[in-house]
Design a protein around this motif. Structure first.
Motif, PDB file in Angstrom:
ATOM      1  N   GLY A  30     -18.906  -8.330  27.400  1.00 30.93           N
ATOM      2  CA  GLY A  30     -17.568  -8.708  26.963  1.00 30.93           C
ATOM      3  C   GLY A  30     -17.382 -10.194  26.767  1.00 30.93           C
ATOM      4  O   GLY A  30     -16.302 -10.646  26.374  1.00 30.93           O
ATOM      5  N   GLU A  31     -18.413 -10.971  27.014  1.00 34.06           N
ATOM      6  CA  GLU A  31     -18.366 -12.413  26.816  1.00 34.06           C
ATOM      7  C   GLU A  31     -18.318 -12.738  25.327  1.00 34.06           C
ATOM      8  O   GLU A  31     -18.971 -12.080  24.513  1.00 34.06           O
ATOM      9  N   ALA A  32     -17.554 -13.747  24.974  1.00 35.32           N
ATOM     10  CA  ALA A  32     -17.442 -14.168  23.573  1.00 35.32           C
ATOM     11  C   ALA A  32     -18.695 -14.936  23.185  1.00 35.32           C
ATOM     12  O   ALA A  32     -18.801 -16.146  23.412  1.00 35.32           O
ATOM     13  N   GLN A  33     -19.642 -14.253  22.571  1.00 37.88           N
ATOM     14  CA  GLN A  33     -20.953 -14.838  22.305  1.00 37.88           C
ATOM     15  C   GLN A  33     -20.905 -16.001  21.311  1.00 37.88           C
ATOM     16  O   GLN A  33     -21.569 -17.028  21.507  1.00 37.88           O
ATOM     17  N   LEU A  34     -20.146 -15.854  20.232  1.00 33.33           N
ATOM     18  CA  LEU A  34     -20.097 -16.926  19.235  1.00 33.33           C
ATOM     19  C   LEU A  34     -19.565 -18.214  19.848  1.00 33.33           C
ATOM     20  O   LEU A  34     -20.134 -19.295  19.661  1.00 33.33           O
ATOM     21  N   ILE A  35     -18.462 -18.100  20.567  1.00 32.94           N
ATOM     22  CA  ILE A  35     -17.851 -19.296  21.155  1.00 32.94           C
ATOM     23  C   ILE A  35     -18.721 -19.879  22.254  1.00 32.94           C
ATOM     24  O   ILE A  35     -18.970 -21.093  22.293  1.00 32.94           O
ATOM     25  N   ASP A 112      -5.985 -21.626  30.218  1.00 32.18           N
ATOM     26  CA  ASP A 112      -5.375 -22.140  28.993  1.00 32.18           C
ATOM     27  C   ASP A 112      -5.782 -21.273  27.812  1.00 32.18           C
ATOM     28  O   ASP A 112      -4.973 -21.018  26.914  1.00 32.18           O
ATOM     29  N   ILE A 113      -7.054 -20.833  27.827  1.00 31.27           N
ATOM     30  CA  ILE A 113      -7.577 -19.998  26.744  1.00 31.27           C
ATOM     31  C   ILE A 113      -8.427 -18.877  27.337  1.00 31.27           C
ATOM     32  O   ILE A 113      -9.250 -19.124  28.224  1.00 31.27           O
ATOM     33  N   PHE A 114      -8.222 -17.661  26.845  1.00 34.27           N
ATOM     34  CA  PHE A 114      -9.146 -16.570  27.147  1.00 34.27           C
ATOM     35  C   PHE A 114      -9.892 -16.219  25.872  1.00 34.27           C
ATOM     36  O   PHE A 114      -9.281 -16.042  24.807  1.00 34.27           O
ATOM     37  N   VAL A 115     -11.221 -16.109  25.970  1.00 37.19           N
ATOM     38  CA  VAL A 115     -12.043 -15.708  24.825  1.00 37.19           C
ATOM     39  C   VAL A 115     -12.874 -14.502  25.230  1.00 37.19           C
ATOM     40  O   VAL A 115     -13.512 -14.493  26.279  1.00 37.19           O
ATOM     41  N   GLY A 116     -12.823 -13.452  24.414  1.00 32.12           N
ATOM     42  CA  GLY A 116     -13.543 -12.232  24.737  1.00 32.12           C
ATOM     43  C   GLY A 116     -13.963 -11.502  23.481  1.00 32.12           C
ATOM     44  O   GLY A 116     -14.026 -12.073  22.385  1.00 32.12           O
TER      45      GLY A 116
END
Length: 437
Positions: A30-35, A112-116
């Motif tokens: 579930g980790e945001a791979q691109l970011i 501040d930001i969630f990335v998924g």
């Protein structure tokens, strides 16, 4: 605003990250791979950005020593990249029980930001958080900005992972494969341990299993069972094999009958294909799935976890080598305690009797017992001796429930490697753990 109007580029997403921000990403696949694989490119313009992750699957470029001023990394569960980077001084561990990880962190600091990551929108505009909702939906509700990498390769799952696209701030359209874990082939020790545990699992039991050689061996040994159920922290490839061979049906479960319940999925492509659009699989919030009180509502619950070493009173270290953090508590305490809350519940801690350990003086590897008079100095107690039920090695099972310390010493020595039993007993006497009458 339409879905298309919410789609941004990777560069636009990275531009939103500023110095001193707290950025949280999803667990495992579930980790945001691109970011996460590109965030190091902004290191020249940011300082003190805190990245919080769990069982990271990203390449870890941002973990390099040259980026220590730009990024701090807080981990709920260390994976190899975090272990390697720990010495750089900008990596730290967040002590936690998995079912409490999300809300306790939020009590300390809001992202501040969630990335998924997420599956593609359906015809009604709903996306799925796909492979994990361990803490993700909690972070989405509390983050200042939410960015999801939406990906046609990610399975559409059900449970409480469905979110309407209008509740998400931005999307990045991605097309990478879901990160996977290779299948671990059980060795001879794994198969012996698996057989011991399988003998104490009955038709109709509900299972929690982890990943690795021992859990895979247990799964393999259970293929002749009937009507098993799944209520687990991690949905694994081995569980799919049990479902497909008919050993797991969920028909005897007392909670979520007929459903395979997990809080995240991580494994091979066969697993991801199986959970895609499959209403029998429920990916539910970790605060619920791993709550020991909820786990205990499953009659005949069985929890199976692994360890690094166990001392003679029953203390279990599963996450550190001495004082050095190796992995994390994860859901071990959650599931071990939860299983014992259940009617006819059982909890197993499984480990090899020995390990090959490098001698700090000679540099040579030496065989050492993992059943020890006392844990290594500074070792983290993952599971209290008060919460241990059964300990298993390739030499048998030590039943510790309700036993006194003398009985524990005798039973644990009996499942230690034969070459170390006399030495362990002698040291137990020297330490005053046990005295002869």
């Amino acid at each position: 605003m339409s879905y298309k109007e919410k789609v941004i580029s990777l560069e636009q997403a990275l531009a939103m990250i500023q110095s001193d921000m707290n950025v949280v990403t999803g667990l495992g696949a579930g980790e945001a791979q691109l970011i996460m694989n590109s965030i190091h490119t902004i290191a020249d313009r940011v300082k003190n950005v805190t990245i919080t992750n769990c069982l990271s699957m990203a390449s870890g470029e941002f973990l390099k020593e040259e980026y220590v001023d730009a990024f701090n990394i807080d981990g709920w569960f260390f994976s190899p990249p975090l272990r390697r980077a720990f010495k750089n001084g900008n990596v730290s561990f967040i002590p936690n029980h998995l079912h409490l990880a999300g809300w306790k962190r939020l009590d300390h600091v809001k992202p501040d930001i969630f990335v998924g990551t997420a599956s593609m929108p359906d015809e009604h505009g709903f996306i799925s958080l796909s492979t994990s909702n361990t803490y993700e939906s909690q972070m989405i509700e509390n983050a200042g900005i939410v960015i999801l990498e939406i990906n046609p390769n990610y399975p559409r799952t059900f449970g409480d992972v469905e979110i309407h696209y209008t509740d998400i701030d931005y999307f990045i359209e991605a097309d990478y494969k879901v990160p996977s874990l290779p299948d671990t082939i059980p060795n001879e020790k794994d198969l012996k341990i698996g057989a011991y545990i399988a003998d104490l699992i009955h038709d109709g039991d509900t299972l929690q299993l982890g990943i690795g050689g021992i859990p895979n061996a247990v799964a393999s040994a259970l293929k002749g069972k009937k009507d098993l159920g799944i209520h687990t922290e991690m949905m694994t490839s081995g569980m799919v094999d049990l479902i497909e061979c008919g050993a797991v049906t969920g028909k005897k479960k007392t909670l979520h009958k007929g459903k395979h319940v997990a809080t995240f999925a991580l494994g091979n492509q066969k697993l991801y294909d199986f959970i895609n659009n499959n209403p029998s699989v429920m990916i539910l919030n970790g605060k619920y799935v791993n709550d020991p009180a909820v786990i205990g509502l499953n009659d005949n619950m069985v929890s199976i976890n692994t360890a690094l070493e166990v001392d003679l009173t029953g203390q279990v270290c599963s996450e550190s080598i001495g004082h050095i953090q190796f992995s994390g508590t994860g859901g071990q305490s959650d599931t071990a305690v939860g299983a014992q809350n259940a009617k006819n519940g059982r909890s197993f801690i499984a480990l090899y009797s020995t390990a090959m350990v490098k001698n700090p003086v000679t540099g040579e590897r030496e065989e050492k017992s993992k059943i020890v008079p006392f844990l290594k100095p500074g070792a983290i107690v993952t599971l209290s001796r008060n919460d241990v039920d059964m300990v298993v090695t390739e030499y048998g099972i030590a039943h510790l429930r309700g036993t006194n310390v003398r009985e524990r010493i005798e039973r644990l020595i009996a499942i230690a490697h034969p070459d170390f039993r006399d030495e362990i007993l002698k040291e137990a006497h020297e330490l005053g753990l046990i005295f002869d009458k």
